[in-house]
Write a protein that holds these residues in place. Structure first.
Motif, short mmCIF file in Angstrom:
data_model
loop_
_atom_site.label_atom_id
_atom_site.label_comp_id
_atom_site.label_asym_id
_atom_site.label_seq_id
_atom_site.Cartn_x
_atom_site.Cartn_y
_atom_site.Cartn_z
N LEU A 191 0.68 -1.24 0.06
CA LEU A 191 0.14 0.07 -0.19
C LEU A 191 0.80 1.37 0.12
O LEU A 191 0.55 2.15 -1.06
N VAL A 192 1.94 1.47 0.95
CA VAL A 192 2.62 2.52 1.10
C VAL A 192 3.30 2.89 -0.44
O VAL A 192 3.54 3.95 -0.87
N GLN A 193 3.78 1.77 -1.05
CA GLN A 193 4.62 2.02 -2.35
C GLN A 193 3.59 2.38 -3.36
O GLN A 193 3.96 3.42 -4.43
N ASN A 194 2.31 1.74 -3.40
CA ASN A 194 1.27 2.28 -4.40
C ASN A 194 0.65 3.71 -4.09
O ASN A 194 0.78 4.60 -5.00
N VAL A 195 0.64 4.23 -2.99
CA VAL A 195 0.24 5.46 -2.63
C VAL A 195 1.60 6.40 -3.00
O VAL A 195 1.12 7.47 -3.55
N GLY A 196 2.70 5.95 -2.84
CA GLY A 196 3.94 6.74 -3.26
C GLY A 196 3.93 6.97 -4.84
O GLY A 196 4.30 8.11 -5.24
N LYS A 197 3.69 6.09 -5.60
CA LYS A 197 3.59 6.20 -7.07
C LYS A 197 2.36 7.00 -7.43
O LYS A 197 2.57 7.93 -8.10
N ALA A 198 1.43 7.10 -6.66
CA ALA A 198 0.22 7.75 -6.85
C ALA A 198 0.48 9.36 -6.72
O ALA A 198 0.11 10.34 -7.54
N ARG A 199 1.11 9.35 -5.61
CA ARG A 199 1.66 10.88 -5.06
C ARG A 199 2.51 11.48 -5.96
O ARG A 199 2.43 12.87 -6.44
N GLU A 200 3.57 10.70 -6.60
CA GLU A 200 4.45 11.19 -7.51
C GLU A 200 3.78 11.57 -8.65
O GLU A 200 4.30 12.75 -9.49
N GLU A 201 2.77 10.92 -9.26
CA GLU A 201 1.93 11.12 -10.46
C GLU A 201 1.12 12.57 -10.15
O GLU A 201 1.18 13.49 -11.14
N ILE A 202 0.49 12.75 -8.84
CA ILE A 202 -0.41 13.93 -8.72
C ILE A 202 0.74 15.22 -8.69
O ILE A 202 0.41 16.07 -9.30
N GLN A 203 1.84 15.32 -8.04
CA GLN A 203 2.71 16.24 -8.01
C GLN A 203 3.18 16.55 -9.30
O GLN A 203 3.34 17.60 -9.82
#
Length: 210
Positions: A191-203
């Motif tokens: 979960l943490v890694q997936n959220v991290g990837k999403a956060r990068e895309e958002i930014q």
């Protein structure tokens, strides 16, 4: 007043896939002070005109079960920098509560739910769409654990609903809506890694805004 329109993120996927956990962690990582979270399950249609017996046998696993018109109106208002009054849904009674929750516009707004990518009018308002999938066996196990504890249901009733309406709706409406997603993840991976990837895309997407 916001300097720019809110960045709208939609998170969809089958029941039990981990959408709410993903949404909550994403909100924490993006910063709760400027990130709102709207659980679209609060927009189940108000069925107070029906008896409790009639409500208990309604199909809640079809896109029409949500008041999509109100969802689209509220997201449109938030996009314009205006606040909305989000309904509060009681799953035990299959009714909306009398109170609402005021949602103020913010820099980032996360909308999460089964059918979040099933309405074209809503998709047009979304800046980033995320789909989280899970295998059916794991989904059922998670749903049993949640609904027996949080909603006071019996395991037999959960299994019956899962086979009768949840799984067919997932196959007919929810999984096909993954075609509208910009990102997709498995609900049984980190979960943490997936959220991290999403956060990068958002930014990255926010950084490219004019």
């Amino acid at each position: 007043m916001l300097n720019s329109a809110p960045f709208i993120i939609a998170i969809a996927g089958p029941s039990g896939s981990g959408k709410s956990s993903f949404a909550n962690l994403l909100r924490e990582k993006m910063g709760r002070n400027h990130c709102q979270y709207i659980a679209l399950d609060n927009y189940y249609r108000d069925l107070r005109h029906l008896t409790s017996e009639e409500r208990s046998v309604r199909d809640f696993d079809h896109p029409s079960a949500w008041e999509s018109e109100l969802i689209i109106k509220h997201i449109s208002l938030l996009k314009l920098g205006k606040f909305v009054e989000m309904p509060q849904y009681d799953f035990n009674a299959h009714l909306r509560g009398d109170l609402t929750l005021k949602i103020n516009p913010s820099s980032i707004i996360i909308v999460e739910g089964l059918f979040a990518l099933c309405y074209p009018e809503l998709n047009a308002l979304i800046d980033l769409s995320i789909f989280i999938d899970i295998d059916d066996r794991t989904a059922l196990t998670r749903r049993i654990k949640r609904d027996t504890v949080e909603r006071g249901r019996t395991e037999s009733s959960i299994r019956s609903q899962f086979e009768g309406t949840v799984l067919p709706a997932c196959q007919k409406y929810i999984r096909p809506s993954m075609r509208a997603a910009n990102l997709d993840f498995s609900g049984d991976t980190n979960l943490v890694q997936n959220v991290g990837k999403a956060r990068e895309e958002i930014q990255n997407r926010i950084g490219k805004r004019p």
